[in-house]
Design a protein around this motif. Structure first.
Motif, PDB file in Angstrom:
ATOM      1  N   ASN A  38       0.825  -1.211   0.000  1.00 21.86           N
ATOM      2  CA  ASN A  38       0.000   0.000   0.000  1.00 21.86           C
ATOM      3  C   ASN A  38       0.857   1.259   0.000  1.00 21.86           C
ATOM      4  OD1 ASN A  38      -2.480  -1.346   0.034  1.00 21.86           O
ATOM      5  ND2 ASN A  38      -2.406  -1.612   2.240  1.00 21.86           N
ATOM      6  N   ILE A  39       1.932   1.247   0.780  1.00 23.58           N
ATOM      7  CA  ILE A  39       2.831   2.400   0.785  1.00 23.58           C
ATOM      8  C   ILE A  39       3.481   2.579  -0.583  1.00 23.58           C
ATOM      9  CG2 ILE A  39       4.963   3.337   1.775  1.00 23.58           C
ATOM     10  CD1 ILE A  39       4.184   2.029   4.414  1.00 23.58           C
ATOM     11  N   GLY A  40       3.916   1.476  -1.202  1.00 25.87           N
ATOM     12  CA  GLY A  40       4.522   1.562  -2.526  1.00 25.87           C
ATOM     13  C   GLY A  40       3.544   2.063  -3.576  1.00 25.87           C
ATOM     14  N   THR A  41       2.281   1.634  -3.482  1.00 30.10           N
ATOM     15  CA  THR A  41       1.269   2.101  -4.445  1.00 30.10           C
ATOM     16  C   THR A  41       1.062   3.611  -4.325  1.00 30.10           C
ATOM     17  OG1 THR A  41       0.174  -0.047  -4.312  1.00 30.10           O
ATOM     18  CG2 THR A  41      -1.090   1.787  -5.225  1.00 30.10           C
ATOM     19  N   LEU A  42       1.051   4.128  -3.104  1.00 35.66           N
ATOM     20  CA  LEU A  42       0.901   5.573  -2.918  1.00 35.66           C
ATOM     21  C   LEU A  42       2.070   6.348  -3.502  1.00 35.66           C
ATOM     22  CD1 LEU A  42      -0.430   5.671   0.755  1.00 35.66           C
ATOM     23  CD2 LEU A  42      -1.725   6.025  -1.334  1.00 35.66           C
ATOM     24  N   LEU A  43       3.248   5.723  -3.506  1.00 38.05           N
ATOM     25  CA  LEU A  43       4.441   6.373  -4.040  1.00 38.05           C
ATOM     26  C   LEU A  43       4.695   6.027  -5.500  1.00 38.05           C
ATOM     27  CD1 LEU A  43       6.841   5.809  -0.999  1.00 38.05           C
ATOM     28  CD2 LEU A  43       5.395   7.783  -1.479  1.00 38.05           C
ATOM     29  N   ASP A  44       3.708   5.402  -6.181  1.00 38.17           N
ATOM     30  CA  ASP A  44       3.845   4.987  -7.589  1.00 38.17           C
ATOM     31  C   ASP A  44       4.978   3.983  -7.753  1.00 38.17           C
ATOM     32  OD1 ASP A  44       1.738   6.553  -8.379  1.00 38.17           O
ATOM     33  OD2 ASP A  44       2.994   8.297  -8.784  1.00 38.17           O
ATOM     34  N   LEU A  45       5.124   3.092  -6.779  1.00 38.67           N
ATOM     35  CA  LEU A  45       6.102   2.013  -6.832  1.00 38.67           C
ATOM     36  C   LEU A  45       5.346   0.708  -6.661  1.00 38.67           C
ATOM     37  CD1 LEU A  45       8.834   3.554  -4.481  1.00 38.67           C
ATOM     38  CD2 LEU A  45       8.836   3.564  -6.966  1.00 38.67           C
ATOM     39  N   TYR A  46       5.559  -0.207  -7.553  1.00 42.43           N
ATOM     40  CA  TYR A  46       4.819  -1.457  -7.553  1.00 42.43           C
ATOM     41  C   TYR A  46       5.783  -2.637  -7.426  1.00 42.43           C
ATOM     42  CZ  TYR A  46       1.212   1.673  -9.267  1.00 42.43           C
ATOM     43  OH  TYR A  46       0.332   2.702  -9.392  1.00 42.43           O
ATOM     44  N   GLY A  47       5.362  -3.621  -6.648  1.00 42.05           N
ATOM     45  CA  GLY A  47       6.180  -4.811  -6.454  1.00 42.05           C
ATOM     46  C   GLY A  47       7.272  -4.664  -5.412  1.00 42.05           C
ATOM     47  N   VAL A  48       7.221  -3.600  -4.603  1.00 45.24           N
ATOM     48  CA  VAL A  48       8.287  -3.414  -3.608  1.00 45.24           C
ATOM     49  C   VAL A  48       8.152  -4.395  -2.452  1.00 45.24           C
ATOM     50  CG1 VAL A  48       8.689  -1.004  -4.175  1.00 45.24           C
ATOM     51  CG2 VAL A  48       6.900  -1.597  -2.537  1.00 45.24           C
ATOM     52  N   GLU A  49       6.959  -4.990  -2.301  1.00 44.96           N
ATOM     53  CA  GLU A  49       6.781  -5.930  -1.187  1.00 44.96           C
ATOM     54  C   GLU A  49       7.374  -7.306  -1.479  1.00 44.96           C
ATOM     55  OE1 GLU A  49       3.454  -6.656  -4.017  1.00 44.96           O
ATOM     56  OE2 GLU A  49       4.499  -4.910  -3.190  1.00 44.96           O
ATOM     57  N   ARG A  50       7.729  -7.578  -2.730  1.00 43.54           N
ATOM     58  CA  ARG A  50       8.259  -8.907  -3.067  1.00 43.54           C
ATOM     59  C   ARG A  50       9.621  -9.147  -2.455  1.00 43.54           C
ATOM     60  NH1 ARG A  50       6.762  -8.390  -9.502  1.00 43.54           N
ATOM     61  NH2 ARG A  50       4.492  -8.169  -9.216  1.00 43.54           N
ATOM     62  N   LEU A  87       5.689  17.085  -0.272  1.00 45.22           N
ATOM     63  CA  LEU A  87       6.061  16.330   0.925  1.00 45.22           C
ATOM     64  C   LEU A  87       4.865  16.148   1.845  1.00 45.22           C
ATOM     65  CD1 LEU A  87       8.384  15.110   2.638  1.00 45.22           C
ATOM     66  CD2 LEU A  87       8.704  17.362   3.627  1.00 45.22           C
ATOM     67  N   ARG A  88       4.065  17.204   2.034  1.00 46.24           N
ATOM     68  CA  ARG A  88       2.870  17.077   2.880  1.00 46.24           C
ATOM     69  C   ARG A  88       1.859  16.123   2.263  1.00 46.24           C
ATOM     70  NH1 ARG A  88       3.616  22.790   3.655  1.00 46.24           N
ATOM     71  NH2 ARG A  88       2.200  23.193   1.915  1.00 46.24           N
ATOM     72  N   GLU A  89       1.727  16.127   0.937  1.00 44.05           N
ATOM     73  CA  GLU A  89       0.771  15.235   0.280  1.00 44.05           C
ATOM     74  C   GLU A  89       1.152  13.774   0.473  1.00 44.05           C
ATOM     75  OE1 GLU A  89      -2.555  14.138  -1.854  1.00 44.05           O
ATOM     76  OE2 GLU A  89      -1.993  16.099  -1.067  1.00 44.05           O
ATOM     77  N   TYR A  90       2.412  13.428   0.211  1.00 43.93           N
ATOM     78  CA  TYR A  90       2.862  12.044   0.414  1.00 43.93           C
ATOM     79  C   TYR A  90       2.721  11.624   1.876  1.00 43.93           C
ATOM     80  CZ  TYR A  90       4.809  11.545  -4.296  1.00 43.93           C
ATOM     81  OH  TYR A  90       4.981  11.447  -5.647  1.00 43.93           O
ATOM     82  N   GLU A  91       3.070  12.516   2.773  1.00 48.25           N
ATOM     83  CA  GLU A  91       2.986  12.195   4.199  1.00 48.25           C
ATOM     84  C   GLU A  91       1.542  11.930   4.600  1.00 48.25           C
ATOM     85  OE1 GLU A  91       4.036  14.362   8.455  1.00 48.25           O
ATOM     86  OE2 GLU A  91       4.752  15.184   6.567  1.00 48.25           O
ATOM     87  N   SER A  92       0.591  12.717   4.067  1.00 47.32           N
ATOM     88  CA  SER A  92      -0.819  12.523   4.392  1.00 47.32           C
ATOM     89  C   SER A  92      -1.329  11.179   3.860  1.00 47.32           C
ATOM     90  CB  SER A  92      -1.632  13.679   3.802  1.00 47.32           C
ATOM     91  OG  SER A  92      -3.007  13.479   4.029  1.00 47.32           O
ATOM     92  N   ARG A  93      -0.921  10.814   2.655  1.00 48.73           N
ATOM     93  CA  ARG A  93      -1.376   9.535   2.089  1.00 48.73           C
ATOM     94  C   ARG A  93      -0.858   8.359   2.896  1.00 48.73           C
ATOM     95  NH1 ARG A  93      -0.299  10.396  -4.418  1.00 48.73           N
ATOM     96  NH2 ARG A  93      -1.740  12.146  -4.734  1.00 48.73           N
ATOM     97  N   ILE A  94       0.429   8.381   3.248  1.00 44.65           N
ATOM     98  CA  ILE A  94       0.997   7.267   4.019  1.00 44.65           C
ATOM     99  C   ILE A  94       0.365   7.204   5.398  1.00 44.65           C
ATOM    100  CG2 ILE A  94       3.131   6.382   5.006  1.00 44.65           C
ATOM    101  CD1 ILE A  94       4.620   7.602   2.644  1.00 44.65           C
ATOM    102  N   ALA A  95       0.096   8.361   6.018  1.00 42.75           N
ATOM    103  CA  ALA A  95      -0.544   8.368   7.328  1.00 42.75           C
ATOM    104  C   ALA A  95      -1.944   7.768   7.258  1.00 42.75           C
ATOM    105  CB  ALA A  95      -0.588   9.789   7.874  1.00 42.75           C
ATOM    106  N   GLU A  96      -2.668   8.016   6.167  1.00 46.31           N
ATOM    107  CA  GLU A  96      -4.006   7.429   6.012  1.00 46.31           C
ATOM    108  C   GLU A  96      -3.922   5.907   5.940  1.00 46.31           C
ATOM    109  OE1 GLU A  96      -5.875   9.152   2.671  1.00 46.31           O
ATOM    110  OE2 GLU A  96      -6.118  11.141   3.570  1.00 46.31           O
ATOM    111  N   VAL A  97      -2.940   5.382   5.212  1.00 47.45           N
ATOM    112  CA  VAL A  97      -2.777   3.924   5.132  1.00 47.45           C
ATOM    113  C   VAL A  97      -2.447   3.344   6.499  1.00 47.45           C
ATOM    114  CG1 VAL A  97      -1.330   2.105   4.164  1.00 47.45           C
ATOM    115  CG2 VAL A  97      -2.118   3.952   2.705  1.00 47.45           C
ATOM    116  N   CYS A  98      -1.532   3.984   7.223  1.00 52.31           N
ATOM    117  CA  CYS A  98      -1.179   3.495   8.559  1.00 52.31           C
ATOM    118  C   CYS A  98      -2.363   3.601   9.520  1.00 52.31           C
ATOM    119  CB  CYS A  98       0.018   4.281   9.088  1.00 52.31           C
ATOM    120  SG  CYS A  98       1.528   4.065   8.136  1.00 52.31           S
TER     121      CYS A  98
END
Length: 533
Positions: A38-50, A87-98
């Protein structure tokens, strides 16, 4: 470490603790895969959990190991410096996932005063101001704790917004007895000490939202101002929201209808003018604002200058202020430790002095003659103790002055580094212009070279045409010589032709034969005229 990862470490730690099944401090990789994806998807990174499957040979990870994986596999692709709004936008998205991971733990409470949105906003405020502290009970585990002074400031702000009475002394005593608090006690403290007697949930939500915008969204100031239009130079009233990187204005205070945004850069400048007006000088253009009174204009000038000073930083303004308060608390703790050490030394010295006094009293009883000498020794000892105490105080003052000088030197060093960066940017622009000039010069040289080649080719063609013209003239001259030769031959045969005509006329009786000699005589003249032409 990445600034983004540093800002969301508290949120990730709370989500990590929510995924723990026991108090061992370890979480199964299968649960961490979902959070990482979920964090990787918010950052436009896919497959980072593998990569978690091949990261270490264990099936579980502690928070240090998981944070190391995030730093090297997820956040390493992000630049070290991001714009503050991004920076505030990314931080808000990750905080919502957490928050989606750990919300069940904090939402299941009886007699809720705060709404769900208010609890989420308080969670974000807590994550911004809290500290990540190692857990002394469990190895490789951490706790997210908020200092009592920060809790007191938040509680006092909310209570003042709602018009409630806030007993700062009672809250301070309670904070001292509790120490640093976790998220659940933080929410309970706010409910029991800030909003007692308030039944309006909407008013409570607005008060929490004001604190949320100030601390999390980095709002420096809000209020009504008038703005001069670009096409029509009339002053219209808008609701302005100021952040270090931008000045946004809306139609109403609800902040729903956004009218525009003025980007604040480090080079921006604020200038007061007549009529309670303010001029914002930006690199591209200037904007004129108007305040209702002199005090409001002074407040906005100070806030705008503060936003311009912090617009080019890598960290948000409120986090920088929280870091400064943390350093001040650490300095106070060190001063308290030093004071305790000094007090202990003075106590030891006093005990030693009291022991010596008892010995001296015993000696006085034994020998009354030495009473005066012992009294003088006691006075000297007390004086030396006072001198030593004064010397230690002077030393503390000198150390404080040295710390202040070091802080000023550090600020000057940051200013010099900023100037050096600006100088480097100017040099890069000059280098780009020089490269463009060299490219244009090279193109001009190529054009000149092609023109010279074309001129050489035209010169060769002209020489070839001159040669052909010369040959044509030679042919004309040779043809004229041949013509003269033929005329000379014709003159040689002309007398013979005349004699034959005479013989034929003597033997002929026809009158028409007289015309032929005339024709024979005319022909050579005709030929000569044509040859001369």
């Amino acid at each position: 470490m990445s600034v983004l990862l540093e800002n969301v470490s508290n949120s990730v730690c709370l989500a990590f603790k929510a995924l723990q099944q026991d108090k061992s401090g370890f979480v199964n990789k299968s649960k961490l895969k979902v959070l990482t994806a979920n964090i990787g998807t918010l950052l436009d990174l896919y497959g980072v959990e593998r990569g978690l499957e091949h990261f270490r040979s264990t099936t579980t990870l502690n928070f240090d190991q998981y944070k190391f994986y995030l730093q090297n596999e997820v956040f390493s692709s992000f630049p070290t410096k991001l714009p503050l709004a991004e920076l505030r936008e990314y931080e808000s998205r990750i905080a919502e996932v957490c928050w989606l991971v750990c919300r069940k733990r904090y939402m299941q409470r009886d007699h809720k005063v705060f709404s769900d949105d208010a609890i989420y906003q308080l969670y974000r405020i807590f994550c911004v101001l809290a500290e990540l502290v190692p857990d002394s009970k469990v190895d490789h585990s951490y706790q997210v704790l908020l200092h009592p002074s920060e809790v007191c400031n938040i509680a006092q702000t909310i209570a003042n917004s709602l018009g409630c009475i806030f007993d700062e002394e009672d809250f301070t005593n309670l904070s001292i007895s509790m120490g640093s608090v976790r998220l659940t006690p933080f929410l309970a403290l706010l409910e029991s000490r800030c909003v007692t007697g308030v039944k309006d949930v909407k008013a409570i939500a607005e008060a929490v939202t004001d604190v949320y915008q100030k601390i999390v969204e980095d709002v420096i100031k809000k209020g009504y101002l008038t703005k001069k239009g670009y096409i029509f130079p009339a002053m219209r009233e808008f609701w302005f929201v100021l952040r270090p990187s931008e000045l946004t204005y809306f139609k109403t205070r609800s902040e729903k209808d956004k009218c525009g945004t003025l980007t604040i850069e480090p080079g921006s400048r604020v200038e007061p003018t007549t009529g309670y007006r303010i001029i914002l000088h930006f690199p591209e253009r200037n904007f004129e604002l108007g305040a209702p009174d002199h005090m409001t204009r002074l407040q906005w000038i100070s806030a705008l200058q503060l936003a311009a000073d912090h617009s080019g930083g890598q960290q948000t303004y409120q986090r920088l202020q929280a870091a400064k308060r943390l350093l001040q608390r650490q300095g106070l703790i060190q001063e308290m430790i030093q004071a305790k050490t000094q007090l202990q030394q003075e106590r030891t010295a006093r005990q030693a002095a009291e022991g010596q006094a008892k010995e001296l009293e015993a000696l006085v009883k034994a020998d009354s003659k030495k009473l005066g000498e012992l009294a003088e020794v006691k006075v000297k000892l007390e004086k030396l103790l006072e001198e030593e105490t004064q010397a230690k105080r002077d030393e503390e003052i000198v150390r404080a002055l040295q710390a202040r000088v070091l802080a000023e030197e550090w600020d000057k060093r940051e200013e010099l580094e900023r100037l050096q960066k600006e100088q480097q940017l100017l040099l890069d622009e000059e280098r780009i212009k020089r490269m463009e000039y060299e490219e244009k010069q090279r193109m001009k040289e190529e054009q000149l070279r092609s023109a010279e080649n074309k001129l050489t080719q035209l010169e060769k063609e002209r020489q070839a045409l001159d040669e052909e013209l010369k040959q044509a003239r030679q042919k004309i001259i040779s043809s004229e010589g041949m013509k003269d030769f033929l005329e000379a031959k014709l003159y040689q045969y002309a007398p013979v032709l005349r004699e034959g005509d005479k013989v034929r006329r003597s033997h002929s009786f026809m009158p028409s034969t007289k015309e032929r000699p005339v024709l024979l005589e005319v022909r050579p003249a005709t030929l000569r005229r044509s040859s001369k032409k």
